[in-house]
Design a protein around this motif. Structure first.
Motif, PDB file in Angstrom:
ATOM      1  N   ASN A 222      44.410  96.250 103.033  1.00 57.27           N
ATOM      2  CA  ASN A 222      43.062  96.198 102.472  1.00 57.27           C
ATOM      3  C   ASN A 222      42.234  97.405 102.884  1.00 57.27           C
ATOM      4  OD1 ASN A 222      43.374  93.807 101.037  1.00 57.27           O
ATOM      5  ND2 ASN A 222      42.739  92.520 102.749  1.00 57.27           N
TER       6      ASN A 222
ATOM      7  N   GLY B  85      42.558 100.963  96.957  1.00 57.64           N
ATOM      8  CA  GLY B  85      43.218 101.561  95.812  1.00 57.64           C
ATOM      9  C   GLY B  85      44.525 100.896  95.433  1.00 57.64           C
ATOM     10  N   VAL B  86      44.841  99.754  96.044  1.00 57.70           N
ATOM     11  CA  VAL B  86      46.087  99.058  95.736  1.00 57.70           C
ATOM     12  C   VAL B  86      45.823  98.009  94.670  1.00 57.70           C
ATOM     13  CG1 VAL B  86      47.999  97.707  96.652  1.00 57.70           C
ATOM     14  CG2 VAL B  86      46.908  99.442  98.076  1.00 57.70           C
ATOM     15  N   ASP B  87      46.562  98.072  93.573  1.00 57.93           N
ATOM     16  CA  ASP B  87      46.408  97.116  92.478  1.00 57.93           C
ATOM     17  C   ASP B  87      46.666  95.694  92.971  1.00 57.93           C
ATOM     18  OD1 ASP B  87      46.294  96.591  89.461  1.00 57.93           O
ATOM     19  OD2 ASP B  87      48.178  95.642  90.081  1.00 57.93           O
ATOM     20  N   GLY B  88      45.904  94.728  92.402  1.00 53.92           N
ATOM     21  CA  GLY B  88      46.019  93.349  92.849  1.00 53.92           C
ATOM     22  C   GLY B  88      47.403  92.777  92.666  1.00 53.92           C
ATOM     23  N   THR B  89      48.029  93.071  91.548  1.00 54.46           N
ATOM     24  CA  THR B  89      49.391  92.577  91.302  1.00 54.46           C
ATOM     25  C   THR B  89      50.379  93.188  92.279  1.00 54.46           C
ATOM     26  OG1 THR B  89      48.903  92.334  88.942  1.00 54.46           O
ATOM     27  CG2 THR B  89      51.225  92.358  89.596  1.00 54.46           C
ATOM     28  N   LEU B  90      50.219  94.501  92.477  1.00 55.13           N
ATOM     29  CA  LEU B  90      51.111  95.176  93.426  1.00 55.13           C
ATOM     30  C   LEU B  90      50.915  94.636  94.826  1.00 55.13           C
ATOM     31  CD1 LEU B  90      53.156  97.360  94.105  1.00 55.13           C
ATOM     32  CD2 LEU B  90      51.259  98.992  94.288  1.00 55.13           C
ATOM     33  N   LEU B  91      49.667  94.348  95.197  1.00 54.03           N
ATOM     34  CA  LEU B  91      49.383  93.801  96.521  1.00 54.03           C
ATOM     35  C   LEU B  91      50.056  92.440  96.696  1.00 54.03           C
ATOM     36  CD1 LEU B  91      47.891  94.017  99.207  1.00 54.03           C
ATOM     37  CD2 LEU B  91      45.900  92.973  98.109  1.00 54.03           C
ATOM     38  N   THR B  92      50.042  91.628  95.622  1.00 54.52           N
ATOM     39  CA  THR B  92      50.685  90.314  95.692  1.00 54.52           C
ATOM     40  C   THR B  92      52.188  90.446  95.901  1.00 54.52           C
ATOM     41  OG1 THR B  92      49.005  89.363  94.224  1.00 54.52           O
ATOM     42  CG2 THR B  92      51.079  88.163  94.455  1.00 54.52           C
TER      43      THR B  92
END
Length: 280
Positions: free
Chosen positions: A48, A52-59
């Motif tokens: 966090n 700049g990390v996409d939500g889907t990629l973070l998941t």
């Protein structure tokens, strides 16, 4: 009374290991889960903070990390420490093979995968499967233990239950000159269990198992069994000396550096005198 598991050695001699109680295993598991949760939380906070990390990629990253931590932590810990995670270490527990030997990578990995998919998380109903299977097993095994061929035992037992290992007087001076750095915890534990059950074994079992353990210890420390010394006396001397050195180290006393014993032309330590009286 804690349950005991009968383990068969290579000489078909039964030894008892104290199977870990379900309550202590649950507490050790909870400690490990807290450690894993803290590790995952730390990684999440780090991701966090990067931004700049996409939500889907973070998941996806978090799902991968969960699998790696939940499966990788116990696998690495039990492989490197021969059966102990930090939770088990705190509770005095250890995972061993069904034959009493130390676990290896394939055992630890099998247990970890079964824990993730069957015992606790994916299909385990938050540990309900592991609890029911362990409760129904006489050795307290969960599904992962059955698949890996392992069980969890108590490594630390109450002092009243532990055998008292006395130094045979004829071997005291000889033992003080031994180099015990090559003696592993697993081999020392096997020797202690043998001495603790010496009075319960028949004469053939005493000689066969005692002789094999004494030979293993002799190879580990590089000190042959002294002439006229029975296996039990040799093992008692080694373990009593090891315990004395550990006590001295923990109490802050620094023993004199190890000096190789005087050797004869055959390269073996001088033989101590007998006679030897059997234990108890």
């Amino acid at each position: 009374m804690p349950r005991q598991s009968e383990l068969i050695t290579g000489d078909a001699v039964v030894l008892d290991l104290r199977v870990a109680r379900l309550a202590s295993r649950c507490l050790a598991f909870c400690l490990d889960v807290l450690l894993q949760a803290a590790l995952l939380l730390g990684v999440l906070l780090l991701l966090n903070s990067v931004g700049g990390v996409d939500g889907t990629l973070l998941t996806v990253i978090m799902l991968v990390l969960v699998v790696l931590v939940v499966v990788g932590y116990p696998t690495i810990a039990e492989t490197l420490s021969r059966g102990r995670t930090l939770g088990k270490l705190a509770l005095g527990l250890r995972v061993v093979r069904d034959d009493g030997g130390p676990v290896r990578l394939r055992h630890a990995l099998t247990r970890a995968l079964a824990a993730f998919f069957v015992d606790f998380w994916a299909l385990g109903l938050l540990g309900a499967v592991a609890f029911v299977v362990s409760f129904c097993s006489k050795d307290g095994k969960r599904v992962g233990d059955f698949l890996a061929g392992t069980l969890v035992v108590r490594e630390r037992v109450p002092a009243s239950d532990a055998p008292v290992i006395a130094m045979p007087p004829p071997l005291a001076e000889w033992a003080s000159r031994l180099d015990l750095t090559g003696l592993s915890d697993d081999l020392a534990l096997a020797a202690r269990q043998y001495l603790g059950r010496y009075g319960e074994l028949n004469e053939q079992a005493r000689q066969q198992l005692g002789g094999r353990l004494a030979e293993d210890v002799a190879r580990a420390i590089g000190a042959p069994i002294p002439m006229d010394a029975p296996p039990w006396a040799y093992l008692s001397a080694v373990l009593a000396e090891r315990r004395a050195r550990e006590h001295a180290r923990h109490s802050g006393y620094r023993p004199s550096p190890y000096q190789p014993p005087a050797q004869d032309s055959g390269g073996t330590p001088p033989e101590p005198p007998g006679p030897f009286a059997p234990p108890g």
